[in-house]
Enzyme design. Sequence first.
Site, PDB file in Angstrom:
ATOM      1  N   TYR A  45       0.803  -1.222   0.000  1.00  0.00           N
ATOM      2  CA  TYR A  45       0.000   0.000   0.000  1.00  0.00           C
ATOM      3  C   TYR A  45       0.845   1.285   0.000  1.00  0.00           C
ATOM      4  CZ  TYR A  45      -3.812  -3.140   1.305  1.00  0.00           C
ATOM      5  OH  TYR A  45      -4.741  -4.145   1.330  1.00  0.00           O
ATOM      6  N   ILE A  46       2.110   1.181   0.345  1.00  0.00           N
ATOM      7  CA  ILE A  46       2.934   2.385   0.457  1.00  0.00           C
ATOM      8  C   ILE A  46       3.987   2.404  -0.656  1.00  0.00           C
ATOM      9  CG2 ILE A  46       2.563   2.701   2.930  1.00  0.00           C
ATOM     10  CD1 ILE A  46       5.180   1.277   3.465  1.00  0.00           C
TER      11      ILE A  46
END
Length: 874
Positions: free
Chosen positions: A123-124
């Site tokens: 997600y990052i």
Amino acid sequence: MSDENNLPKNGDESLHTSVPVTGMYKEWFLDYASYVILERAVPAIEDGLKPVQRRIMHAMKEMDDGRFNKVANIIGQSMQFHPHGDASIGDAIVNIGQKELLIETQGNWGDVRTGDRAAAARYIEARLSKFALEVLFNAQTTEWQLSYDGRKREPVTLPVKFPLLLAQGVEGIAVGLSTKILPHNFCELILASIEILKGNRSNVLPDFITGGFADFSEYNEGLRGGKVKVRARIEEDDSKTLLIKDIPFGVTTDTLIDSILKANEKGKIKIKKVVDNTAKDVEIAIQLAPGVSPDVTIDALYAFTDCEVSISPNACVIIKDTPVFLNVNDILDYNTKQTRALLKRELEIRKAELLEKLLFSSLEKIFIENRIYRDIEECTTWDDVLKAIDAGLEPYKPDFYREITTDDLVRLTEIKIKRISKFDAFKADELMNRLQDELKEVNHHLRHLTDYAIAYYENLLTKYGKGRERKTEIRTFDAIQANTVAASNAKLYVNRTDGFVGYGLKKDEFVCDCSDLDDIIVIRKDGVCMVSKIQEKNFMGKDILHVAVFRKGDERMVYNYIYLDGASGRAMVKRFQVLAVTRDKEYLLTKGSKGSKHLYLTANPNGEAEIITVYLTQGAKARVKVFDFDFASIEIKGRGAGGNILTRYPIRKIQLKMEGVSTLGGINIYYDPIVGRLNTDERGKLIGNFLGDDRILVCYKSGDYELTTFELTNRYDVANVILIEKFNPDKVLSAIYFDGASKTYYIKRFQIETTTLNKNFNFISDHKNSYLKLVSTEKQPQARVTLAKGKEEEVMEYDLDMLIDIKGWKALGNKLSTYEVKELSLIETKKPDVKKDTETDENDNEAESDDDIEIGSTIDLSVKKDDEEQLGLF
């Protein structure tokens, strides 16, 4: 491979032969320890990175296209070089990203202040920062090695041109070895490196991303055995609320709140509620219990919670495959010299590149302008072609910086016909001139390499220094006595007859509120004094006369004591203090003679000296059997002093006649401007001599004044204090302040009309940019003012008491001048030295001999020696 016939069979004795593993264990352990130290836990001094961090940086460089990459993808790329799992790589990436130096982040990367973890790697996103791209990488100056499986090439160390190790800090635990290097300020490291290049010694101090206050007086340059104390920034919002704005390094808001709640449960502090308002900035609100002092609570928070932590650095780095302990200033010196060496190497590489470009440009020009290419038209073999070109260049060879090689000749044959036909001699000359200019510049930098390195660092500071100012404020902390600031979480009881003292004797006599950290002092009828740590139930000897909480070094507590000396039969009187003792050791207050016994005792917290009436027995030979005695007539001595003779005759009883007043006078209070605290140890500025109702006046740069008590637990904001002195309500305050609205200086004179303690009253304009410039309580204060009158400046001296009348403290005041004020300062008047009201005798604690002066002779100096026996005083 072994022959199958040679393998052991079932039943063979060789299957059961014992093999000693001692040597194997020793070798394996050392191999494992070396591997963990060199390949996992300890950073290299050259780039300040652990192997996993270095491989992450290298992988990100290979992936770099200017766009963000998913961290999961970066992890996969790094695993080509790193022989460990994806979890360790992911944690290392997050750790680097949270330091906000080498990696630009996108998404939820967690928060070091709250302890919140980063989102999952899928997600990052991340990419290399511009700083990292400029400082960390240069393939030409990098030493390479094969990766763990031999399939890839990776850097031994990155050619970092910056003290990255000190900027980021590092912590690692290996086998039998650990390292902990604290992070330092980006800008200060650059400035310190510049000083090193100039030949000066540096002294850098850590700076933490979480801010707060830090005391580096025991830092020891980051070596093992040093210590750094870090405190949270605590502000007093109002008399009932404290706000924690910054937290110590290594502490999260959750762990900090937990420590506060535990201290409250144990009774060390008294609070009503803790609220975490942390968002963009840290803010933890602490609501105090009724009647609790904010200043004392702040000290208690530092003493009993994680609002103050102690960090032990241990600077260890790898140099040439060996762990070495260095101080941070030596590390910085090493990195600075390494940066200079790398810059020199880059310049030399660039110089070589320029020389080669100039060489080939010259060859190309000669080849085309002299039509050497036509000489090869008649050649039938390759060797003839090369010989023809070489012959055409022969007249020009002395001008070249090196010999012409076969490769150079081959390159000339590769020039296309189109390039030859469109060759522009003017453009070729321009190109060669630019190359010559750049070569001159490179040679200049090489000759002035130190200046070039300084300019390099200055450029880094200009490009990347903004927003990286110091966050941790350097302070010198005062020592907080835990038992002084601890909340009263226990009650002290005593069983005088049986001799038990403690907080568990709830059915016995209540003495006072106390803390479970306190020491207890006891004086018994047998003339013994003893101090012991408070316990639930502690036996301290039978027949207890006096019991109280003991304050070490309390010079105000004075004991008035009368005892019967068993050897001489005399009644002895003494005044003494108990300043420092050994716990659980019995100290005699009498001369120790058999038959000595207690007659009279009082404990006086402010050195009071009462008047007593002494009644002798009816059978005493003295004619005057009743007389008064004033304890003020004798000096305060040590607890071991034998005392003075009160009377030689037996005493029937002693009664209090009159309560006494203090014989110690006021207390000399000093203000220490380094730590912002009051003290009686003569540290800092003497404020004055204080008695019970005296107050302290404090004026702040913010334009507030405050009246406080002279309690030693008071705290003052050092950076904001502009005046602190003993309050005199008759004095007039003369103040000059800057009004933020009109951008003009105003002057006003007023007297303090309020009486409320520990409350700030603003006496200047309420604009956010307004501030107090100077303030004085002198009768005739003078100020030196520099005014801008057109293009000229004029220095004026003003008597402030002549400029404006005394008005109320809320009055706006008058403009100081219609001209622009450039400079403003008070003209100091020389003040007489303030002498202490009381002086102590070095021999006060020495015991007296039997030849002490008899008390009776001090009552009436006119009494003749022949009449002494008739007066019955002896």
